[in-house]
Design a protein around this motif. Sequence first.
Motif, PDB file in Angstrom:
ATOM      1  N   ILE A 328       0.841  -1.197   0.000  1.00  0.00           N
ATOM      2  CA  ILE A 328       0.000   0.000   0.000  1.00  0.00           C
ATOM      3  C   ILE A 328       0.878   1.250   0.000  1.00  0.00           C
ATOM      4  O   ILE A 328       1.826   1.353   0.784  1.00  0.00           O
ATOM      5  CB  ILE A 328      -0.939   0.015   1.215  1.00  0.00           C
ATOM      6  N   HIS A 329       0.542   2.200  -0.859  1.00  0.00           N
ATOM      7  CA  HIS A 329       1.283   3.460  -0.954  1.00  0.00           C
ATOM      8  C   HIS A 329       0.295   4.612  -0.771  1.00  0.00           C
ATOM      9  O   HIS A 329      -0.803   4.609  -1.346  1.00  0.00           O
ATOM     10  CB  HIS A 329       1.977   3.584  -2.313  1.00  0.00           C
ATOM     11  N   SER A 330       0.705   5.593   0.008  1.00  0.00           N
ATOM     12  CA  SER A 330      -0.174   6.722   0.312  1.00  0.00           C
ATOM     13  C   SER A 330       0.288   7.978  -0.403  1.00  0.00           C
ATOM     14  O   SER A 330       1.435   8.409  -0.248  1.00  0.00           O
ATOM     15  CB  SER A 330      -0.192   6.974   1.830  1.00  0.00           C
ATOM     16  N   ASN A 331      -0.588   8.551  -1.226  1.00  0.00           N
ATOM     17  CA  ASN A 331      -0.379   9.843  -1.881  1.00  0.00           C
ATOM     18  C   ASN A 331       1.040  10.009  -2.427  1.00  0.00           C
ATOM     19  O   ASN A 331       1.767  10.925  -2.027  1.00  0.00           O
ATOM     20  CB  ASN A 331      -0.690  10.965  -0.885  1.00  0.00           C
ATOM     21  N   PRO A 332       1.457   9.173  -3.371  1.00  0.00           N
ATOM     22  CA  PRO A 332       2.834   9.241  -3.907  1.00  0.00           C
ATOM     23  C   PRO A 332       2.991  10.360  -4.931  1.00  0.00           C
ATOM     24  O   PRO A 332       3.169  10.107  -6.129  1.00  0.00           O
ATOM     25  CB  PRO A 332       3.008   7.869  -4.536  1.00  0.00           C
ATOM     26  N   VAL A 333       2.918  11.590  -4.504  1.00  0.00           N
ATOM     27  CA  VAL A 333       2.923  12.741  -5.407  1.00  0.00           C
ATOM     28  C   VAL A 333       4.191  12.748  -6.258  1.00  0.00           C
ATOM     29  O   VAL A 333       5.300  12.558  -5.770  1.00  0.00           O
ATOM     30  CB  VAL A 333       2.829  14.049  -4.607  1.00  0.00           C
ATOM     31  N   GLY A 334       3.989  12.966  -7.567  1.00  0.00           N
ATOM     32  CA  GLY A 334       5.113  13.105  -8.483  1.00  0.00           C
ATOM     33  C   GLY A 334       5.748  11.813  -8.920  1.00  0.00           C
ATOM     34  O   GLY A 334       6.792  11.832  -9.584  1.00  0.00           O
ATOM     35  N   ARG A 335       5.152  10.661  -8.600  1.00  0.00           N
ATOM     36  CA  ARG A 335       5.754   9.376  -8.927  1.00  0.00           C
ATOM     37  C   ARG A 335       4.967   8.648  -9.995  1.00  0.00           C
ATOM     38  O   ARG A 335       3.742   8.760 -10.078  1.00  0.00           O
ATOM     39  CB  ARG A 335       5.836   8.488  -7.689  1.00  0.00           C
ATOM     40  N   ALA A 336       5.698   7.914 -10.825  1.00  0.00           N
ATOM     41  CA  ALA A 336       5.051   6.987 -11.750  1.00  0.00           C
ATOM     42  C   ALA A 336       4.674   5.739 -10.963  1.00  0.00           C
ATOM     43  O   ALA A 336       5.460   5.261 -10.139  1.00  0.00           O
ATOM     44  CB  ALA A 336       5.992   6.633 -12.895  1.00  0.00           C
ATOM     45  N   ILE A 337       3.484   5.227 -11.187  1.00  0.00           N
ATOM     46  CA  ILE A 337       3.000   4.122 -10.363  1.00  0.00           C
ATOM     47  C   ILE A 337       2.470   2.979 -11.224  1.00  0.00           C
ATOM     48  O   ILE A 337       2.186   3.150 -12.432  1.00  0.00           O
ATOM     49  CB  ILE A 337       1.883   4.591  -9.410  1.00  0.00           C
ATOM     50  N   GLU A 338       2.375   1.823 -10.585  1.00  0.00           N
ATOM     51  CA  GLU A 338       1.679   0.671 -11.151  1.00  0.00           C
ATOM     52  C   GLU A 338       0.640   0.259 -10.126  1.00  0.00           C
ATOM     53  O   GLU A 338       0.982  -0.227  -9.055  1.00  0.00           O
ATOM     54  CB  GLU A 338       2.649  -0.476 -11.437  1.00  0.00           C
ATOM     55  N   ALA A 339      -0.625   0.459 -10.456  1.00  0.00           N
ATOM     56  CA  ALA A 339      -1.691   0.263  -9.473  1.00  0.00           C
ATOM     57  C   ALA A 339      -2.570  -0.920  -9.841  1.00  0.00           C
ATOM     58  O   ALA A 339      -3.049  -1.034 -10.975  1.00  0.00           O
ATOM     59  CB  ALA A 339      -2.533   1.523  -9.360  1.00  0.00           C
ATOM     60  N   ARG A 340      -2.781  -1.786  -8.844  1.00  0.00           N
ATOM     61  CA  ARG A 340      -3.719  -2.898  -8.988  1.00  0.00           C
ATOM     62  C   ARG A 340      -5.078  -2.522  -8.412  1.00  0.00           C
ATOM     63  O   ARG A 340      -6.113  -3.035  -8.822  1.00  0.00           O
ATOM     64  CB  ARG A 340      -3.170  -4.118  -8.272  1.00  0.00           C
ATOM     65  N   ALA A 341      -5.056  -1.637  -7.413  1.00  0.00           N
ATOM     66  CA  ALA A 341      -6.288  -1.145  -6.785  1.00  0.00           C
ATOM     67  C   ALA A 341      -5.993   0.259  -6.268  1.00  0.00           C
ATOM     68  O   ALA A 341      -4.838   0.618  -6.029  1.00  0.00           O
ATOM     69  CB  ALA A 341      -6.726  -2.057  -5.646  1.00  0.00           C
ATOM     70  N   ILE A 342      -7.046   1.034  -6.112  1.00  0.00           N
ATOM     71  CA  ILE A 342      -6.869   2.388  -5.598  1.00  0.00           C
ATOM     72  C   ILE A 342      -7.848   2.637  -4.450  1.00  0.00           C
ATOM     73  O   ILE A 342      -8.916   2.019  -4.372  1.00  0.00           O
ATOM     74  CB  ILE A 342      -7.072   3.463  -6.696  1.00  0.00           C
ATOM     75  N   PHE A 343      -7.453   3.531  -3.545  1.00  0.00           N
ATOM     76  CA  PHE A 343      -8.290   3.928  -2.415  1.00  0.00           C
ATOM     77  C   PHE A 343      -8.788   5.342  -2.686  1.00  0.00           C
ATOM     78  O   PHE A 343      -7.990   6.263  -2.889  1.00  0.00           O
ATOM     79  CB  PHE A 343      -7.495   3.874  -1.117  1.00  0.00           C
ATOM     80  N   VAL A 344     -10.100   5.491  -2.673  1.00  0.00           N
ATOM     81  CA  VAL A 344     -10.699   6.761  -3.076  1.00  0.00           C
ATOM     82  C   VAL A 344     -11.754   7.191  -2.062  1.00  0.00           C
ATOM     83  O   VAL A 344     -12.542   6.363  -1.586  1.00  0.00           O
ATOM     84  CB  VAL A 344     -11.365   6.644  -4.474  1.00  0.00           C
ATOM     85  N   ILE A 345     -11.758   8.481  -1.736  1.00  0.00           N
ATOM     86  CA  ILE A 345     -12.842   9.037  -0.922  1.00  0.00           C
ATOM     87  C   ILE A 345     -13.990   9.376  -1.872  1.00  0.00           C
ATOM     88  O   ILE A 345     -13.852  10.221  -2.756  1.00  0.00           O
ATOM     89  CB  ILE A 345     -12.388  10.310  -0.181  1.00  0.00           C
ATOM     90  N   VAL A 346     -15.105   8.692  -1.685  1.00  0.00           N
ATOM     91  CA  VAL A 346     -16.247   8.833  -2.583  1.00  0.00           C
ATOM     92  C   VAL A 346     -17.481   9.212  -1.785  1.00  0.00           C
ATOM     93  O   VAL A 346     -17.741   8.649  -0.711  1.00  0.00           O
ATOM     94  CB  VAL A 346     -16.509   7.508  -3.352  1.00  0.00           C
ATOM     95  N   HIS A 347     -18.251  10.161  -2.295  1.00  0.00           N
ATOM     96  CA  HIS A 347     -19.497  10.536  -1.635  1.00  0.00           C
ATOM     97  C   HIS A 347     -20.509   9.417  -1.797  1.00  0.00           C
ATOM     98  O   HIS A 347     -20.482   8.660  -2.777  1.00  0.00           O
ATOM     99  CB  HIS A 347     -20.029  11.842  -2.228  1.00  0.00           C
ATOM    100  N   ASP A 348     -21.454   9.335  -0.848  1.00  0.00           N
ATOM    101  CA  ASP A 348     -22.386   8.204  -0.853  1.00  0.00           C
ATOM    102  C   ASP A 348     -23.214   8.112  -2.130  1.00  0.00           C
ATOM    103  O   ASP A 348     -23.585   7.026  -2.559  1.00  0.00           O
ATOM    104  CB  ASP A 348     -23.302   8.256   0.372  1.00  0.00           C
ATOM    105  N   ARG A 349     -23.476   9.238  -2.791  1.00  0.00           N
ATOM    106  CA  ARG A 349     -24.311   9.166  -3.999  1.00  0.00           C
ATOM    107  C   ARG A 349     -23.561   8.591  -5.199  1.00  0.00           C
ATOM    108  O   ARG A 349     -24.168   8.251  -6.218  1.00  0.00           O
ATOM    109  CB  ARG A 349     -24.868  10.550  -4.334  1.00  0.00           C
ATOM    110  N   HIS A 350     -22.211   8.487  -5.095  1.00  0.00           N
ATOM    111  CA  HIS A 350     -21.421   7.934  -6.186  1.00  0.00           C
ATOM    112  C   HIS A 350     -20.901   6.534  -5.883  1.00  0.00           C
ATOM    113  O   HIS A 350     -20.329   5.892  -6.763  1.00  0.00           O
ATOM    114  CB  HIS A 350     -20.218   8.835  -6.486  1.00  0.00           C
ATOM    115  N   GLN A 351     -21.093   6.068  -4.651  1.00  0.00           N
ATOM    116  CA  GLN A 351     -20.442   4.832  -4.266  1.00  0.00           C
ATOM    117  C   GLN A 351     -20.938   3.623  -5.044  1.00  0.00           C
ATOM    118  O   GLN A 351     -20.160   2.719  -5.369  1.00  0.00           O
ATOM    119  CB  GLN A 351     -20.630   4.614  -2.758  1.00  0.00           C
ATOM    120  N   ALA A 352     -22.198   3.606  -5.388  1.00  0.00           N
ATOM    121  CA  ALA A 352     -22.760   2.452  -6.098  1.00  0.00           C
ATOM    122  C   ALA A 352     -22.212   2.341  -7.514  1.00  0.00           C
ATOM    123  O   ALA A 352     -22.003   1.242  -8.033  1.00  0.00           O
ATOM    124  CB  ALA A 352     -24.280   2.535  -6.123  1.00  0.00           C
TER     125      ALA A 352
END
Length: 364
Positions: A328-352
Amino acid sequence: MKFLVAMSRPSRRGHLQSTTRLIRTLRRTATWIVCVLALHILAMIIFEGMVPFDALWLTATTVMTVGYGDLSAATVPGRISTMVLMYMGGIYVLAKAVGDYTDYRAQMANEKARGSWRWNMRGHLLIIGQPVGNAEQYFIRLTDQIRAHESWIDIPILLLTEVFRNRRLPSSLADRGIALWTGNPTEIQSLEAVTPADARAVVVLAESGTDSAADAGVFDTVDRIRGAGFVGPIVAECVDQLNRSRLMRAGATTVIRSVHGFPEMAARALVAPGAERLVENLFTAEGDECRRYELPEIWHGTWTELTLRLVTAEIGIPLGYADPEGCIHSNPVGRAIEARAIFVIVHDRHQASAQVQIARLLRG
């Protein structure tokens, strides 16, 4: 690390009397020694025929047990005067005075370690209460997190708690320059001893993380602190969130959930007021929620690009990602990444619909 900690008088009446007796003893001893030295100087002038400076030199080297041997008493009256005045009346009394002072310092150190020494602090952080579980580790994590902030690095810290009653303050806390007063905030003497009116900030902990009855104790403590004239910020823990407004009316500037396993919450509330509400939201399923979204394929790119895509599409705000190995990597600003999953803050009306939208947005 420098801590602006100043000591004042001992805490209780018996200790205050002990200090007064020591001061009087030292004064009498000093007067006695001055008189003895003066008499010995006079005896050397009369019996040995020394000039005043030589008599002073001999007296000084004798009382300090240096004994250079360049001067000494040669007459019987002079030697008797030296034995009576210096050996019996001077050196013995001086050694006893040093011993008394050493004993007093040892007693003072013991009282500090046991939380019975009254500290006269100004501009300190006052932490009141006792967390459930391992209090030592809780206070270590809390104080380390607070002092990690650049504006709180040198803050002196004073604990008002009963958790270390009948034992000494752990060395892990004492080595951090943390002071202790063992007592209960409902006791007037205890609250006065920690000088809340002179503190920079106060943190009030609930005695339980689940029993809402603990809120009454927090309310009473906050009210007493404001009544003592404290005008700075008070961070107070609350078990029942329905009591949050009552604690605010009592004088708390920030009210946080009672999460004794997570002292970083209290630290955030102190060094970055308002951040604790954002952190609390991450622990709940109401409103904005931090969710994990699996990607249909490994996404390659920069963190900035990924963030811009999600924010521009008004899906949510990414906080971090999981790489193909599951790290798990937190807020890697300025880095190239390889992501299998992401953690996102989502409002309840968009979660579905967020999973579908994210998969479409980041595909290819």
